[in-house]
Design a protein around this motif. Structure first.
Motif, PDB file in Angstrom:
ATOM      1  N   LEU A 187      26.960  26.517  46.465  1.00 44.57           N
ATOM      2  CA  LEU A 187      27.881  26.494  45.341  1.00 44.57           C
ATOM      3  C   LEU A 187      28.311  25.068  45.016  1.00 44.57           C
ATOM      4  O   LEU A 187      28.493  24.246  45.923  1.00 44.57           O
ATOM      5  N   PRO A 188      28.510  24.765  43.739  1.00 44.95           N
ATOM      6  CA  PRO A 188      29.091  23.460  43.379  1.00 44.95           C
ATOM      7  C   PRO A 188      30.461  23.295  44.027  1.00 44.95           C
ATOM      8  O   PRO A 188      31.257  24.245  44.065  1.00 44.95           O
ATOM      9  N   SER A 189      30.742  22.135  44.529  1.00 44.94           N
ATOM     10  CA  SER A 189      31.975  21.915  45.292  1.00 44.94           C
ATOM     11  C   SER A 189      33.225  22.125  44.450  1.00 44.94           C
ATOM     12  O   SER A 189      34.273  22.517  44.985  1.00 44.94           O
ATOM     13  N   TYR A 190      33.135  21.881  43.139  1.00 46.08           N
ATOM     14  CA  TYR A 190      34.328  21.988  42.316  1.00 46.08           C
ATOM     15  C   TYR A 190      34.889  23.411  42.288  1.00 46.08           C
ATOM     16  O   TYR A 190      36.106  23.603  42.111  1.00 46.08           O
ATOM     17  N   ILE A 191      34.035  24.418  42.486  1.00 49.45           N
ATOM     18  CA  ILE A 191      34.514  25.795  42.450  1.00 49.45           C
ATOM     19  C   ILE A 191      35.458  26.054  43.623  1.00 49.45           C
ATOM     20  O   ILE A 191      36.560  26.592  43.460  1.00 49.45           O
ATOM     21  N   THR A 195      50.977  33.163  36.112  1.00 48.52           N
ATOM     22  CA  THR A 195      50.120  32.233  35.366  1.00 48.52           C
ATOM     23  C   THR A 195      48.884  31.847  36.159  1.00 48.52           C
ATOM     24  O   THR A 195      47.871  31.442  35.567  1.00 48.52           O
ATOM     25  N   ILE A 196      48.944  31.988  37.481  1.00 47.81           N
ATOM     26  CA  ILE A 196      47.785  31.590  38.298  1.00 47.81           C
ATOM     27  C   ILE A 196      46.591  32.519  38.070  1.00 47.81           C
ATOM     28  O   ILE A 196      45.481  32.204  38.490  1.00 47.81           O
ATOM     29  N   ARG A 197      46.820  33.628  37.397  1.00 49.21           N
ATOM     30  CA  ARG A 197      45.716  34.548  37.141  1.00 49.21           C
ATOM     31  C   ARG A 197      44.707  33.962  36.149  1.00 49.21           C
ATOM     32  O   ARG A 197      43.561  34.407  36.092  1.00 49.21           O
ATOM     33  N   VAL A 198      45.109  32.943  35.396  1.00 48.89           N
ATOM     34  CA  VAL A 198      44.160  32.279  34.500  1.00 48.89           C
ATOM     35  C   VAL A 198      43.130  31.475  35.290  1.00 48.89           C
ATOM     36  O   VAL A 198      41.920  31.690  35.127  1.00 48.89           O
ATOM     37  N   PRO A 199      43.548  30.538  36.164  1.00 50.88           N
ATOM     38  CA  PRO A 199      42.521  29.830  36.948  1.00 50.88           C
ATOM     39  C   PRO A 199      41.730  30.741  37.873  1.00 50.88           C
ATOM     40  O   PRO A 199      40.550  30.481  38.131  1.00 50.88           O
ATOM     41  N   VAL A 200      42.334  31.816  38.367  1.00 48.56           N
ATOM     42  CA  VAL A 200      41.588  32.768  39.193  1.00 48.56           C
ATOM     43  C   VAL A 200      40.436  33.368  38.391  1.00 48.56           C
ATOM     44  O   VAL A 200      39.299  33.461  38.881  1.00 48.56           O
ATOM     45  N   GLU A 201      40.716  33.751  37.153  1.00 52.32           N
ATOM     46  CA  GLU A 201      39.668  34.347  36.324  1.00 52.32           C
ATOM     47  C   GLU A 201      38.571  33.342  35.984  1.00 52.32           C
ATOM     48  O   GLU A 201      37.397  33.700  35.868  1.00 52.32           O
ATOM     49  N   ILE A 202      38.950  32.092  35.816  1.00 49.29           N
ATOM     50  CA  ILE A 202      37.953  31.050  35.553  1.00 49.29           C
ATOM     51  C   ILE A 202      37.040  30.884  36.763  1.00 49.29           C
ATOM     52  O   ILE A 202      35.806  30.785  36.634  1.00 49.29           O
ATOM     53  N   VAL A 203      37.635  30.864  37.957  1.00 50.50           N
ATOM     54  CA  VAL A 203      36.843  30.753  39.182  1.00 50.50           C
ATOM     55  C   VAL A 203      35.918  31.956  39.330  1.00 50.50           C
ATOM     56  O   VAL A 203      34.739  31.812  39.701  1.00 50.50           O
ATOM     57  N   PHE A 228      34.616  33.701  36.988  1.00 53.56           N
ATOM     58  CA  PHE A 228      33.514  33.547  36.041  1.00 53.56           C
ATOM     59  C   PHE A 228      32.481  32.557  36.574  1.00 53.56           C
ATOM     60  O   PHE A 228      31.271  32.787  36.468  1.00 53.56           O
ATOM     61  N   TRP A 229      32.940  31.463  37.158  1.00 50.77           N
ATOM     62  CA  TRP A 229      32.013  30.503  37.761  1.00 50.77           C
ATOM     63  C   TRP A 229      31.220  31.158  38.891  1.00 50.77           C
ATOM     64  O   TRP A 229      30.021  30.902  39.035  1.00 50.77           O
ATOM     65  N   LEU A 230      31.880  31.972  39.698  1.00 50.17           N
ATOM     66  CA  LEU A 230      31.192  32.654  40.798  1.00 50.17           C
ATOM     67  C   LEU A 230      30.148  33.631  40.269  1.00 50.17           C
ATOM     68  O   LEU A 230      29.081  33.796  40.871  1.00 50.17           O
ATOM     69  N   PHE A 231      30.446  34.267  39.162  1.00 57.13           N
ATOM     70  CA  PHE A 231      29.452  35.145  38.542  1.00 57.13           C
ATOM     71  C   PHE A 231      28.232  34.343  38.097  1.00 57.13           C
ATOM     72  O   PHE A 231      27.081  34.765  38.304  1.00 57.13           O
ATOM     73  N   LEU A 232      28.463  33.181  37.503  1.00 56.72           N
ATOM     74  CA  LEU A 232      27.341  32.340  37.070  1.00 56.72           C
ATOM     75  C   LEU A 232      26.493  31.888  38.248  1.00 56.72           C
ATOM     76  O   LEU A 232      25.285  31.657  38.103  1.00 56.72           O
ATOM     77  N   GLN A 233      27.115  31.790  39.428  1.00 58.35           N
ATOM     78  CA  GLN A 233      26.399  31.404  40.643  1.00 58.35           C
ATOM     79  C   GLN A 233      25.835  32.621  41.398  1.00 58.35           C
ATOM     80  O   GLN A 233      25.337  32.473  42.509  1.00 58.35           O
ATOM     81  N   LYS A 234      25.974  33.805  40.780  1.00 56.50           N
ATOM     82  CA  LYS A 234      25.408  35.044  41.339  1.00 56.50           C
ATOM     83  C   LYS A 234      25.986  35.420  42.703  1.00 56.50           C
ATOM     84  O   LYS A 234      25.279  35.853  43.613  1.00 56.50           O
ATOM     85  N   THR A 235      27.301  35.250  42.821  1.00 55.60           N
ATOM     86  CA  THR A 235      27.968  35.651  44.067  1.00 55.60           C
ATOM     87  C   THR A 235      28.969  36.780  43.840  1.00 55.60           C
ATOM     88  O   THR A 235      29.519  37.305  44.818  1.00 55.60           O
ATOM     89  N   ILE A 236      29.229  37.113  42.592  1.00 52.81           N
ATOM     90  CA  ILE A 236      29.991  38.313  42.256  1.00 52.81           C
ATOM     91  C   ILE A 236      29.333  38.943  41.029  1.00 52.81           C
ATOM     92  O   ILE A 236      28.633  38.244  40.273  1.00 52.81           O
ATOM     93  N   MET A 268      33.300  41.938  37.411  1.00 53.69           N
ATOM     94  CA  MET A 268      34.523  41.365  37.960  1.00 53.69           C
ATOM     95  C   MET A 268      35.055  40.208  37.123  1.00 53.69           C
ATOM     96  O   MET A 268      36.038  39.571  37.507  1.00 53.69           O
ATOM     97  N   THR A 269      34.447  39.925  35.987  1.00 53.55           N
ATOM     98  CA  THR A 269      34.883  38.827  35.124  1.00 53.55           C
ATOM     99  C   THR A 269      35.428  39.371  33.816  1.00 53.55           C
ATOM    100  O   THR A 269      35.333  40.561  33.519  1.00 53.55           O
ATOM    101  N   PHE A 270      35.975  38.464  32.990  1.00 54.26           N
ATOM    102  CA  PHE A 270      36.499  38.882  31.687  1.00 54.26           C
ATOM    103  C   PHE A 270      35.382  39.256  30.715  1.00 54.26           C
ATOM    104  O   PHE A 270      35.654  39.746  29.619  1.00 54.26           O
ATOM    105  N   GLU A 271      34.125  39.030  31.110  1.00 64.86           N
ATOM    106  CA  GLU A 271      33.008  39.522  30.311  1.00 64.86           C
ATOM    107  C   GLU A 271      32.638  40.955  30.696  1.00 64.86           C
ATOM    108  O   GLU A 271      31.807  41.571  30.030  1.00 64.86           O
TER     109      GLU A 271
END
Length: 223
Positions: free
Chosen positions: A4-8, A100-108, A110-118, A122-125
Motif C-alpha cells: 500500500l502507498p504509505s500515505y494511506i 467530522t472524522i467520518r469524512v477522512p475515514v471514508e476517504i481512506v 475509498f483509497w483502500l478499495f482502489l488498492q483492492k483491500t476492501i 464499503m465505500t461511498f460508491e
C-alpha cells in the motif's frame, strides 16, 4: 499490506489520533479515558503487527478481539452508576463535532478499495453513505449550539439517522470480512482491517463514534 502507498496508513493514523483527541475534548481531557484509549490503541497495534488477525482458521475467530472488548465496555458504562455518571459528564457539543472524522475515514476506505483491500460496497460508491454524517456534523453543531436555530429534537433525530448509517456500514463490513459468516464480496473481501493501522478502525474509531451517538441519544431522550 506492505504494497500500500504509505500515505494511506499515515492519513488513517492521523485520523485515529484525531478521533481520540476529539473524544478527550468531550471528557474535558480526563486522564483515565486518555490512559485507557492509548493503552488499547497501542495493544491493538502490536497485536495486528504480529499477524495475529491474519490467522482466519482459529475458533472462535480472532476478529472478535477487535470489536468485543470495546462493545463490552460500552455496555458496562451504560449499566453501572459510575459509568452513567461518566456518560452524563460528557459534552454533547463536542461529541457532535467528533463525527467530522467520518469524512477522512471514508476517504481512506475509498483509497483502500482502489488498492483492492476492501470491496466497493464499503465505500461511498457502494452501500456506505456514512460520509453524510461527517459532512453534516459541523453544520448541525453550528445550527444547534452556535446559532440555536435547530431544536434538540432535530439533533436527536440526526443522531438516530447517523447511527443507522454507522450500523449499515458496520454490518456490511462484517459480512464482507473473510470470516465463517461472510455473505458479500467473495471476490474482494474486507481484509484491510486485519492489518495495522486499519485494525484501529473497528477497535478504536468505530466504538468511539458509536459511543458518541449512544451518549447523545441517552442525554437528549432524558431531556
Amino acid at each position: 499490506m506492505q504494497d500500500l502507498p504509505s500515505y494511506i496508513g499515515i492519513v488513517f493514523i492521523c485520523t485515529t489520533l484525531l478521533t481520540i483527541w476529539l473524544f478527550l475534548r468531550a471528557t474535558n481531557y480526563s486522564i483515565m479515558p486518555l490512559v485507557i484509549l492509548f493503552i488499547w490503541a497501542i495493544f491493538q497495534s502490536f497485536v495486528a503487527l504480529s499477524g495475529f488477525y491474519t490467522n482466519l482458521d482459529s475458533f472462535p475467530p480472532r476478529f472478535l478481539l477487535l470489536i468485543a472488548p470495546a462493545i463490552l465496555l460500552i455496555i458496562v458504562l451504560f449499566n453501572t452508576s459510575k459509568g452513567r455518571a461518566f456518560i452524563d459528564s460528557l459534552s454533547i457539543e463536542k461529541l457532535t463535532l467528533l463525527h467530522t472524522i467520518r469524512v477522512p475515514v471514508e476517504i481512506v476506505l475509498f483509497w483502500l478499495f482502489l488498492q483492492k483491500t476492501i470491496p466497493q460496497l464499503m465505500t461511498f460508491e457502494g452501500r456506505n453513505f456514512d460520509i453524510l454524517a461527517g459532512i453534516t456534523a459541523p453544520i448541525v453543531y453550528y445550527l444547534v449550539f452556535v446559532r440555536h436555530n435547530m431544536s434538540r429534537k432535530m439533533l436527536l433525530l440526526w443522531n438516530f439517522a447517523c447511527l443507522a448509517l454507522l450500523l449499515n456500514i458496520v454490518v456490511n463490513a462484517l459480512l464482507s470480512a473473510p470470516l465463517p459468516f461472510q455473505q458479500f464480496a467473495f471476490e474482494q473481501p474486507n481484509i484491510a482491517v486485519l492489518y495495522f493501522p486499519f485494525n484501529l478502525l473497528p477497535s478504536v474509531v468505530v466504538p468511539l463514534v458509536l459511543f458518541a451517538h449512544l451518549v447523545a441519544i441517552r442525554r437528549l431522550l432524558r431531556e
